[in-house]
Scaffold this active site. Structure first.
Site, PDB file in Angstrom:
ATOM      1  N   ASP A  21     -26.331  -4.137 -27.730  1.00 55.20           N
ATOM      2  CA  ASP A  21     -25.793  -5.454 -28.095  1.00 55.20           C
ATOM      3  C   ASP A  21     -24.690  -5.327 -29.143  1.00 55.20           C
ATOM      4  O   ASP A  21     -24.700  -4.403 -29.951  1.00 55.20           O
ATOM      5  CB  ASP A  21     -26.950  -6.320 -28.634  1.00 55.20           C
ATOM      6  N   HIS A  38     -16.753  -3.710 -24.552  1.00 56.50           N
ATOM      7  CA  HIS A  38     -17.541  -3.105 -23.471  1.00 56.50           C
ATOM      8  C   HIS A  38     -17.011  -1.703 -23.150  1.00 56.50           C
ATOM      9  O   HIS A  38     -17.776  -0.769 -22.968  1.00 56.50           O
ATOM     10  CB  HIS A  38     -17.496  -3.980 -22.218  1.00 56.50           C
ATOM     11  N   LEU A 132     -33.602  14.218 -17.719  1.00 57.65           N
ATOM     12  CA  LEU A 132     -33.756  12.811 -18.107  1.00 57.65           C
ATOM     13  C   LEU A 132     -33.611  11.875 -16.901  1.00 57.65           C
ATOM     14  O   LEU A 132     -32.725  12.075 -16.070  1.00 57.65           O
ATOM     15  CB  LEU A 132     -32.655  12.474 -19.134  1.00 57.65           C
TER      16      LEU A 132
HETATM   17  C1  FPP Z   1     -23.870  -6.699 -24.952  1.00 56.37           C
HETATM   18  O1  FPP Z   1     -22.828  -7.015 -25.856  1.00 56.37           O
HETATM   19  C2  FPP Z   1     -23.476  -5.743 -23.932  1.00 56.37           C
HETATM   20  C3  FPP Z   1     -23.373  -5.981 -22.585  1.00 56.37           C
HETATM   21  C4  FPP Z   1     -23.684  -7.279 -21.992  1.00 56.37           C
HETATM   22  C5  FPP Z   1     -22.910  -4.981 -21.635  1.00 56.37           C
HETATM   23  C6  FPP Z   1     -23.247  -3.549 -21.881  1.00 56.37           C
HETATM   24  C7  FPP Z   1     -22.352  -2.742 -21.044  1.00 56.37           C
HETATM   25  C8  FPP Z   1     -21.731  -1.607 -21.401  1.00 56.37           C
HETATM   26  C9  FPP Z   1     -21.929  -0.915 -22.685  1.00 56.37           C
HETATM   27  C10 FPP Z   1     -20.737  -1.073 -20.436  1.00 56.37           C
HETATM   28  C11 FPP Z   1     -21.039   0.169 -19.740  1.00 56.37           C
HETATM   29  C12 FPP Z   1     -22.420   0.410 -19.311  1.00 56.37           C
HETATM   30  C13 FPP Z   1     -22.797   1.485 -18.598  1.00 56.37           C
HETATM   31  C14 FPP Z   1     -24.231   1.662 -18.276  1.00 56.37           C
HETATM   32  C15 FPP Z   1     -21.846   2.524 -18.129  1.00 56.37           C
HETATM   33  P1  FPP Z   1     -22.394  -8.530 -25.990  1.00 56.37           P
HETATM   34  O2  FPP Z   1     -21.190  -8.731 -25.149  1.00 56.37           O
HETATM   35  O3  FPP Z   1     -23.552  -9.426 -25.688  1.00 56.37           O
HETATM   36  O4  FPP Z   1     -22.021  -8.592 -27.512  1.00 56.37           O
HETATM   37  P2  FPP Z   1     -22.042  -9.874 -28.464  1.00 56.37           P
HETATM   38  O5  FPP Z   1     -23.483 -10.276 -28.609  1.00 56.37           O
HETATM   39  O6  FPP Z   1     -21.468  -9.339 -29.732  1.00 56.37           O
HETATM   40  O7  FPP Z   1     -21.206 -10.928 -27.829  1.00 56.37           O
END
Ligand code: FPP
Length: 251
Positions: A21, A38, A132
């Site tokens: 997050d 991201h 893993l």
């Molecule tokens: C949460 O941050 C994160 C996500 C919804 C997406 C996670 C995805 C990645 C890290 C991209 C790549 C993943 C893989 C497995 C290759 P948020 O956008 O909710 O952050 P915020 O709460 O600060 O808005």
């Protein structure tokens, strides 16, 4: 002594689950678009996959896209889907070199066809690996999973394959998307939020929860080691009583 050396390899959690997050807030702090958060989060994924694999953790489940994430703006969803496909395509060779097996949990039929296809190819390509097991939760939520399990159980009961009188918690577990792995002993959530947010609702019943203020794109191996060390300190406080027997004590 560096952090990695402080970890007791004989009492590792078998399964670590992570809520990644803070990508959006990381980007906002830098005054750039959310998608950059991201994109930078992909390096953090690499770091935790490597760290978990090197230590000998058996299962790592990452919450990559929740059912609720479908409510985000179309451009962000499209950007995330493209990033996922690109990352999986680019990383598959390296994952294979590191002996990583890949699995997906979630309502994957909701994913765009191109993402689904690339995922399934990579899952197949990595299926014989013995290191893993990396589990990506995609279009996943705990309530979706439990609802899906209930539907399947009811269908099996209706066709006579399942006797309702014999249903116990193991039966329910066998219908969950996670039936192939143990429950997580440790859940890590980044960005300072302290919620479960509809992740692994059934499986987290006895899991140790670890929250860190670090935003996901800043997350590095050392942060993962810190979480494992904290987990092991908690374990030691319970002396020899751990795992399932501790769950019984807590219940
Ligand atoms: C949460 O941050 C994160 C996500 C919804 C997406 C996670 C995805 C990645 C890290 C991209 C790549 C993943 C893989 C497995 C290759 P948020 O956008 O909710 O952050 P915020 O709460 O600060 O808005």
């Amino acid at each position: 002594m560096n952090l990695k050396e402080q970890i007791d390899r004989n009492s590792l959690p078998r399964h670590v689950a992570m809520i990644m997050d803070g990508n959006g807030r990381w980007a906002e702090k830098k005054g750039v678009e959310r998608i950059f958060g991201h994109r930078n989060g992909v390096e953090s994924v690499r770091q935790v996959v490597e760290a978990a694999g090197e230590l000998g953790v058996e299962y790592l489940t990452l919450y990559a896209f929740s059912t609720e994430n479908w409510n985000r703006p179309r451009t962000e969803i499209d950007g995330l889907m493209a990033l996922l496909t690109r990352s999986i395509t680019n990383e598959t060779k390296k994952l294979n070199e590191n002996n990583v097996r890949l699995l997906v949990i979630g309502n994957v039929s909701d994913l765009p066809k191109s993402v689904h296809k690339q995922l399934m190819q990579s899952v197949k390509f990595l299926s014989k690996n013995k290191g893993l097991t990396l589990v990506l939760a995609l279009s996943y939520s705990g309530r979706w999973e439990i609802t899906d399990a209930v539907k399947k159980m009811m269908a099996d009961a209706a066709s006579g394959k399942l006797d309702p009188d014999r249903v116990d918690s193991e039966t329910v577990e066998s219908y969950l998307a996670t039936s192939f792995m143990p429950d997580p002993e440790l859940l890590i959530r980044t960005s300072g939020e302290r919620r479960i947010s509809n992740f692994l609702l059934w499986q987290l019943a006895y899991t140790e929860l670890y929250f860190t203020p670090v935003l996901w794109p800043d997350y590095r191996k050392e942060h993962f080691y810190e979480a494992i060390i904290d987990f092991q300190r908690r374990e030691r406080r319970f002396g020899k009583v751990s795992g399932k027997s501790r769950a019984l004590l807590n219940s």
